[in-house]
Write an enzyme that holds these catalytic residues in place. Structure first.
Site, PDB file in Angstrom:
ATOM      1  N   ASP A   1      37.221 -62.010   6.715  1.00  0.00           N
ATOM      2  CA  ASP A   1      37.877 -60.719   6.909  1.00  0.00           C
ATOM      3  C   ASP A   1      37.178 -59.910   7.988  1.00  0.00           C
ATOM      4  OD1 ASP A   1      39.479 -58.264   6.150  1.00  0.00           O
ATOM      5  OD2 ASP A   1      39.996 -59.578   4.471  1.00  0.00           O
TER       6      ASP A   1
ATOM      7  N   HIS B   1      38.843 -52.991   4.919  1.00  0.00           N
ATOM      8  CA  HIS B   1      39.697 -54.072   4.393  1.00  0.00           C
ATOM      9  C   HIS B   1      38.899 -55.168   3.693  1.00  0.00           C
ATOM     10  CE1 HIS B   1      42.691 -57.393   4.610  1.00  0.00           C
ATOM     11  NE2 HIS B   1      43.584 -56.422   4.598  1.00  0.00           N
TER      12      HIS B   1
ATOM     13  N   SER C   1      47.615 -58.563   1.376  1.00  0.00           N
ATOM     14  CA  SER C   1      46.161 -58.712   1.501  1.00  0.00           C
ATOM     15  C   SER C   1      45.457 -58.468   0.180  1.00  0.00           C
ATOM     16  CB  SER C   1      45.612 -57.710   2.529  1.00  0.00           C
ATOM     17  OG  SER C   1      45.855 -58.147   3.832  1.00  0.00           O
TER      18      SER C   1
END
Length: 471
Positions: A203, A239, A416
């Site tokens: 990521d 994220h 996600s």
């Protein structure tokens, strides 16, 4: 001409070596005459020239990516409208290829284009060439046509991480709703995971000091910095921390909430540069680092924004495009995923957030991964989720509560968020039976899932584990 120079000509599909033999004999004759008459020659030092010094081929270190040059980002004239770097081409060759000889052959074949090597990975036979932007499209086709050892030639694409649209946590019904929806509490009666099962989250960035992650981490890696220092570059890079916490956040630490497989371990692999940009090459480096370090599960909450290019098309029109575009790139990703499957590593990836068919993205077409769509609290497909036959299983992806940097927590939306829920479930499955293949796991997910829309299945991990136990 040296032996090495001569041999690389064998990489060409066609043409004769006779002119090169004649040229070599002429050069040797001239050198002989120069030595005999003791004429001054600045290039002569009593031995043949070092070819590598005349034509530098490889960077000093393998597997080290150059920083992304944002001035070279363009939107090509193709259906996906995906940003690429206009001066780079990624070339993948047969397993037995000598990368140095091959690279020399390419550079000398297109000598007027001043091609150079910016990156190479000999372990999986990939080399990245810097090419003139005005020749990129032509060279992409020519290199594959001219060299029989080439399998794929792909652009260096800019990939997004499907950013979201918008232990105290266990007592808040707004935070733990998705645990209950997939039967996770009941599944934990059988297993919460195992420290021997490692989930690699590939990521943008990670906060390694977050209370949910600090005791879970093993073998971290930062692709662009080529070091084990994973970090958060700016306040927007939340994220990866959220995804990692959803999959494997620690339990019973008196803080926040936990991941789906809290007894398993985390390999955080940072693939974004300082500006938060990720590329095809950084993803591939992340995958192979995970394989080298024996990850059992790899989570890819990454993909392409397809809404602008395909959002207005019918499903039938989308299917036509999915069967016609980026076939080379889809084949490359499939080969990588099959390597992982042979290693016994399960790759889980987000379907995407464009509300179109997932198979439009060449990363999502392979049967060798688990592609995850998102559902809402009503057990319906989330309005943003990609869908279709390419989606293998669904998991909650709306208002998912998990860790973000600086000891904070946040609810986020996206496939996600659904993907690490499935990655955590796969870790639970492998904690019970490590010998199941990806085909076995996908079959069990669909046999025990809760059916909706008449064709799709929402993961029910408690029922799945019970079925494994009964086998």
């Amino acid at each position: 001409m040296s032996k090495e120079e001569f041999e690389f000509q064998k990489f060409r599909k066609s043409g004769t070596i006779l002119p090169f033999i004649i040229a070599a004999l002429c050069i040797l004759t001239i050198v002989f005459l120069l030595r005999k008459c003791n004429s001054p020659n600045e290039f002569w030092n009593g031995s043949y020239p070092n070819y590598s010094k005349i034509t530098p081929i490889f960077p000093d270190k393998p597997n080290v990516l150059k920083p992304i040059d944002t001035t070279k980002i363009i939107i090509p004239d193709d259906p996906l409208k995906r940003p690429i770097l206009s001066n780079l081409l990624n070339v993948y060759v047969q397993d037995t290829t000598n990368l140095k000889l091959f690279s020399k052959a390419v550079i000398n074949t297109y000598i007027d284009d001043s091609i150079s090597v910016t990156y190479f990975a000999d372990a999986y036979k990939r080399v990245q060439f810097e090419v003139p932007p005005n020749r990129q499209k032509q060279l992409k086709t020519q290199i594959k046509e001219d060299f029989q050892l080439v399998k794929f030639v792909c652009y260096e694409s800019i990939i997004s991480n499907n950013q979201s649209k918008s232990d105290p946590g266990f007592s808040n019904l707004e935070y733990d709703w998705f645990y209950r929806q997939i039967g996770l509490y009941r599944a934990w009666n059988q297993t919460m995971g195992d420290p021997s099962i490692k989930i690699a989250v590939i990521d943008d960035s990670f906060d390694p000091n977050h209370e949910e992650l600090v005791n879970q981490i093993e073998k971290p890696w930062n692709v662009f910095e080529y070091s084990d220092k994973v970090r958060v570059y700016n306040s927007k890079s939340v994220h990866g921390t959220h995804v990692a916490g959803t999959a494997v956040g620690e339990i019973n630490n008196g803080f926040g909430i936990s991941g789906v497989a809290p007894r398993s371990k985390l390999i955080p692999i940072q693939i974004a540069d300082g500006n938060g940009m990720m590329t095809t090459s950084s993803i591939l480096d992340g995958i192979f680092y995970a394989l080298k370090n024996k990850a059992n599960v790899i989570n890819l909450s990454l993909g392409i924004d397809l809404s602008k290019a395909f959002g207005s098309l019918t499903e039938e029109q989308q299917e036509v495009y999915a069967n016609e575009i980026y076939l080379d790139e889809a084949a490359m990703w499939n080969e990588v995923y099959e390597i992982a499957a042979k290693e016994g590593t399960i790759i889980v990836q987000a379907a995407g957030n464009s509300a179109v068919l997932s198979s439009l993205d060449p990363m999502k077409r392979s049967k060798a991964t688990i592609v995850v769509g998102a559902t809402d609290r009503n057990e319906k497909t989330a309005e943003f989720s990609n869908y279709g036959e390419g989606v293998d299983i669904y998991a909650p992806g709306v208002n998912i509560y998990s860790s973000v940097p600086n000891q904070q927590f946040k609810q986020m939306d996206g496939t996600s968020m659904a993907s690490p829920i499935i990655s955590g479930c796969v870790a639970l499955i492998m904690s019970v039976d490590k010998n199941l293949t990806i085909a076995d796991i996908k079959r069990l997910m669909n046999e025990t899932g809760k059916t909706f829309n008449g064709r799709d299945n929402l993961i029910q991990i408690d029922q799945l584990l019970l079925k494994i136990k009964a086998l």
